[in-house]
Design a protein around this motif. Structure first.
Motif, mmCIF file in Angstrom:
data_model
loop_
_atom_site.group_PDB
_atom_site.id
_atom_site.type_symbol
_atom_site.label_atom_id
_atom_site.label_comp_id
_atom_site.label_asym_id
_atom_site.label_seq_id
_atom_site.Cartn_x
_atom_site.Cartn_y
_atom_site.Cartn_z
ATOM 1 N N ASP A 1 2.975 1.896 -3.669
ATOM 2 C CA ASP A 1 4.166 1.450 -4.200
ATOM 3 C C ASP A 1 4.089 1.234 -5.958
ATOM 4 O O ASP A 1 3.570 0.440 -6.133
ATOM 5 C CB ASP A 1 4.906 0.688 -3.616
ATOM 6 C CG ASP A 1 6.456 0.863 -3.993
ATOM 7 O OD1 ASP A 1 6.954 1.996 -4.169
ATOM 8 O OD2 ASP A 1 7.461 -0.133 -4.241
ATOM 9 N N VAL B 1 8.286 -1.176 0.300
ATOM 10 C CA VAL B 1 8.661 -0.359 -0.563
ATOM 11 C C VAL B 1 10.161 -0.567 -1.241
ATOM 12 O O VAL B 1 10.622 -0.206 -2.204
ATOM 13 C CB VAL B 1 8.465 1.170 -0.801
ATOM 14 C CG1 VAL B 1 7.046 1.518 -0.138
ATOM 15 C CG2 VAL B 1 9.404 1.780 0.572
ATOM 16 N N ALA C 1 4.069 7.552 -6.196
ATOM 17 C CA ALA C 1 3.675 6.173 -6.178
ATOM 18 C C ALA C 1 2.225 5.882 -6.690
ATOM 19 O O ALA C 1 1.940 4.848 -6.906
ATOM 20 C CB ALA C 1 3.599 5.600 -4.669
ATOM 21 N N GLY D 1 2.670 6.186 0.857
ATOM 22 C CA GLY D 1 3.521 5.553 -0.099
ATOM 23 C C GLY D 1 4.709 6.683 -0.605
ATOM 24 O O GLY D 1 4.370 8.122 -0.215
#
Length: 255
Positions: free
Chosen positions: A213, A240, A45, A41
């Motif tokens: 995310d 994302v 995140a 991520g």
């Protein structure tokens, strides 16, 4: 995974708020036993916060975390006996040598003196730290610190390893040693959860992956399903919502 087999790690609606900021927003994941599970991520995140709650380092506002069916907060001793943790920014007693550190922590874990000494010696040898066993931890390089941190996580014989950025700032030789040890651990029936920013590394090591995310799970499952016919990096960028076409450098550096 059969329904009667407990997940190596199960996150059920984990949530955490820091003031007005929602860091983790009801994250649910199931890590199959015997799997090598990657957590990826963007920065901020919620990966580290999620892992910290998963292993009992940070109490969640909502939800539950279970290690092989044992609730991390209802039975912390039982859960922690089953998991080894390499957290972000691990602090170690720096005025001990590597052997002293492992022996000391082994005794704290309830190992008898002979077992603690034997395991310390074997881990130092496998991780190629035996030549520096009389070196104080304060004098260890970044790669050596990562390796001794991994050794402390494995010392008590856990069935699950949860590792936050285990390869960050590690030289290629140390990275190869760590990778070999983790592959051996999984081949022997262990389970690994690791977070990383390096997509190629996750693709090479992991058979399952989750993309986090904005504090939520954007995708999770077997690696090939999450990739959906693309590289993990391309799929990650899509999930994302990053626009690579708009990325550029400072105007004064343009020729």
């Amino acid at each position: 995974m059969r329904s009667d087999v407990a997940a190596a790690l199960e996150l059920d609606g984990l949530g955490k708020r820091f003031g007005p900021k929602i860091a983790v927003d009801h994250v649910s994941l199931s890590v199959p036993p015997g799997s090598f599970y990657g957590l990826v991520g963007p920065n901020g995140a919620g990966k580290t916060t999620s892992l910290s709650m998963a292993v009992g380092l940070l109490r969640p506002d909502t939800g539950h975390a279970r290690v092989f069916g044992v609730d991390v907060w209802d039975d912390p001793i039982g859960a922690r006996a089953r998991v080894g943790v390499l957290p972000d920014g691990l602090a170690l007693p720096e005025r001990l040598t590597g052997r002293e550190l492992l022996t000391y922590l082994g005794r704290l874990r309830g190992l008898d003196r002979a077992t603690a000494a034997a395991r310390a010696g074997e881990l130092l040898e496998i991780l190629e730290l035996d030549q520096a066993e009389r070196t104080l931890v304060i004098d260890y390089s970044t790669g050596m610190r990562k390796k001794i941190g991994l050794a402390t996580a494995m010392l008590h014989g856990p069935r699950l390893l949860v590792l936050d950025e285990p390869f960050e700032a590690v030289d290629p030789v140390s990275a190869l040693t760590i990778r070999a040890m983790l592959k051996s651990f999984v081949a022997g029936g262990g389970s690994v959860v690791l977070s990383s920013h390096v997509m190629a590394l996750v693709e090479q090591l992991c058979d399952h992956v989750a993309v986090i995310d904005k504090g939520r799970v954007a995708a999770a499952g077997p690696l090939d399903e999450v990739r959906d016919g693309r590289s993990l990096e391309d799929r990650f960028v899509e999930l994302v919502g990053a626009d690579v076409d708009d990325m550029k450098g400072p105007s004064w550096l343009a020729s």
